[in-house]
Design a protein around this motif. Structure first.
Motif, PDB file in Angstrom:
ATOM      1  N   ASP A 215      48.210  32.708  38.573  1.00  0.00           N
ATOM      2  CA  ASP A 215      49.406  33.209  37.901  1.00  0.00           C
ATOM      3  C   ASP A 215      49.449  34.718  38.129  1.00  0.00           C
ATOM      4  O   ASP A 215      48.556  35.446  37.689  1.00  0.00           O
ATOM      5  N   GLU A 216      50.475  35.193  38.851  1.00  0.00           N
ATOM      6  CA  GLU A 216      50.564  36.620  39.165  1.00  0.00           C
ATOM      7  C   GLU A 216      50.575  37.484  37.908  1.00  0.00           C
ATOM      8  O   GLU A 216      50.036  38.594  37.911  1.00  0.00           O
ATOM      9  N   ALA A 217      51.176  36.990  36.833  1.00  0.00           N
ATOM     10  CA  ALA A 217      51.254  37.771  35.592  1.00  0.00           C
ATOM     11  C   ALA A 217      49.879  37.959  34.961  1.00  0.00           C
ATOM     12  O   ALA A 217      49.619  38.977  34.316  1.00  0.00           O
ATOM     13  N   VAL A 218      48.987  36.982  35.160  1.00  0.00           N
ATOM     14  CA  VAL A 218      47.659  37.009  34.553  1.00  0.00           C
ATOM     15  C   VAL A 218      46.621  37.600  35.504  1.00  0.00           C
ATOM     16  O   VAL A 218      45.677  38.259  35.082  1.00  0.00           O
ATOM     17  N   GLY A 219      46.807  37.374  36.805  1.00  0.00           N
ATOM     18  CA  GLY A 219      45.806  37.785  37.780  1.00  0.00           C
ATOM     19  C   GLY A 219      44.585  36.889  37.675  1.00  0.00           C
ATOM     20  O   GLY A 219      44.660  35.753  37.230  1.00  0.00           O
ATOM     21  N   ASP A 220      43.443  37.421  38.070  1.00  0.00           N
ATOM     22  CA  ASP A 220      42.175  36.701  37.956  1.00  0.00           C
ATOM     23  C   ASP A 220      41.109  37.723  37.566  1.00  0.00           C
ATOM     24  O   ASP A 220      40.262  38.102  38.370  1.00  0.00           O
ATOM     25  N   PRO A 221      41.177  38.202  36.304  1.00  0.00           N
ATOM     26  CA  PRO A 221      40.293  39.283  35.871  1.00  0.00           C
ATOM     27  C   PRO A 221      38.810  38.968  36.022  1.00  0.00           C
ATOM     28  O   PRO A 221      38.014  39.868  36.264  1.00  0.00           O
ATOM     29  N   ASP A 222      38.440  37.691  35.918  1.00  0.00           N
ATOM     30  CA  ASP A 222      37.033  37.309  36.074  1.00  0.00           C
ATOM     31  C   ASP A 222      36.520  37.610  37.481  1.00  0.00           C
ATOM     32  O   ASP A 222      35.317  37.745  37.695  1.00  0.00           O
ATOM     33  N   ASN A 223      37.448  37.706  38.439  1.00  0.00           N
ATOM     34  CA  ASN A 223      37.080  37.965  39.829  1.00  0.00           C
ATOM     35  C   ASN A 223      37.652  39.285  40.339  1.00  0.00           C
ATOM     36  O   ASN A 223      37.796  39.479  41.545  1.00  0.00           O
ATOM     37  N   GLY A 224      38.005  40.180  39.406  1.00  0.00           N
ATOM     38  CA  GLY A 224      38.432  41.522  39.784  1.00  0.00           C
ATOM     39  C   GLY A 224      39.867  41.663  40.243  1.00  0.00           C
ATOM     40  O   GLY A 224      40.226  42.679  40.830  1.00  0.00           O
ATOM     41  N   ILE A 225      40.703  40.665  39.981  1.00  0.00           N
ATOM     42  CA  ILE A 225      42.118  40.722  40.355  1.00  0.00           C
ATOM     43  C   ILE A 225      42.929  41.075  39.106  1.00  0.00           C
ATOM     44  O   ILE A 225      42.973  40.318  38.151  1.00  0.00           O
ATOM     45  N   ALA A 226      43.567  42.241  39.134  1.00  0.00           N
ATOM     46  CA  ALA A 226      44.286  42.749  37.971  1.00  0.00           C
ATOM     47  C   ALA A 226      45.558  41.947  37.685  1.00  0.00           C
ATOM     48  O   ALA A 226      46.198  41.445  38.618  1.00  0.00           O
TER      49      ALA A 226
ATOM     50  N   THR B 295      49.123  41.339  39.957  1.00  0.00           N
ATOM     51  CA  THR B 295      48.869  41.342  41.402  1.00  0.00           C
ATOM     52  C   THR B 295      49.588  40.171  42.054  1.00  0.00           C
ATOM     53  O   THR B 295      49.338  39.011  41.705  1.00  0.00           O
ATOM     54  N   LYS B 296      50.493  40.483  42.980  1.00  0.00           N
ATOM     55  CA  LYS B 296      51.243  39.440  43.676  1.00  0.00           C
ATOM     56  C   LYS B 296      50.310  38.663  44.599  1.00  0.00           C
ATOM     57  O   LYS B 296      49.345  39.203  45.133  1.00  0.00           O
ATOM     58  N   PHE B 297      50.627  37.377  44.787  1.00  0.00           N
ATOM     59  CA  PHE B 297      49.792  36.517  45.630  1.00  0.00           C
ATOM     60  C   PHE B 297      49.643  37.096  47.028  1.00  0.00           C
ATOM     61  O   PHE B 297      48.547  37.122  47.587  1.00  0.00           O
ATOM     62  N   GLU B 298      50.743  37.601  47.593  1.00  0.00           N
ATOM     63  CA  GLU B 298      50.685  38.142  48.957  1.00  0.00           C
ATOM     64  C   GLU B 298      49.852  39.421  49.036  1.00  0.00           C
ATOM     65  O   GLU B 298      49.429  39.820  50.123  1.00  0.00           O
ATOM     66  N   ASP B 299      49.598  40.060  47.889  1.00  0.00           N
ATOM     67  CA  ASP B 299      48.784  41.267  47.863  1.00  0.00           C
ATOM     68  C   ASP B 299      47.298  40.991  47.627  1.00  0.00           C
ATOM     69  O   ASP B 299      46.485  41.923  47.635  1.00  0.00           O
ATOM     70  N   LEU B 300      46.950  39.721  47.423  1.00  0.00           N
ATOM     71  CA  LEU B 300      45.536  39.378  47.289  1.00  0.00           C
ATOM     72  C   LEU B 300      44.828  39.663  48.617  1.00  0.00           C
ATOM     73  O   LEU B 300      45.447  39.567  49.683  1.00  0.00           O
ATOM     74  N   PRO B 301      43.553  40.022  48.576  1.00  0.00           N
ATOM     75  CA  PRO B 301      42.828  40.284  49.820  1.00  0.00           C
ATOM     76  C   PRO B 301      42.854  39.064  50.746  1.00  0.00           C
ATOM     77  O   PRO B 301      42.914  37.921  50.276  1.00  0.00           O
ATOM     78  N   ASP B 302      42.784  39.304  52.046  1.00  0.00           N
ATOM     79  CA  ASP B 302      42.804  38.208  53.019  1.00  0.00           C
ATOM     80  C   ASP B 302      41.633  37.256  52.825  1.00  0.00           C
ATOM     81  O   ASP B 302      41.720  36.083  53.182  1.00  0.00           O
TER      82      ASP B 302
END
Length: 52
Positions: free
Chosen positions: A14-25, A28-35
């Motif tokens: 969920d872009e609104a939530v991110g993935d804070p447990d794995n360092g994703i704020a 963060t948009k899906f397309e902006d996630l690291p490759d």
């Protein structure tokens, strides 16, 4: 903000939530996630996700 579902295990990014447990704020948009982002449950890459 959008949601993306892992085609393999069903985990949702969920872009609104991110993935804070794995360092994703939150926000963060899906397309902006690291490759090298992988599903935290099953380990597949971004190409195995579909927009919800």
């Amino acid at each position: 903000m959008k949601k993306y579902v892992c085609d393999i295990c069903g985990w949702t990014y969920d872009e609104a939530v991110g993935d804070p447990d794995n360092g994703i704020a939150p926000g963060t948009k899906f397309e902006d996630l690291p490759d090298d982002f992988v599903c935290p449950l099953c380990g597949v890459g971004k190409d195995n996700f579909s927009e919800e």
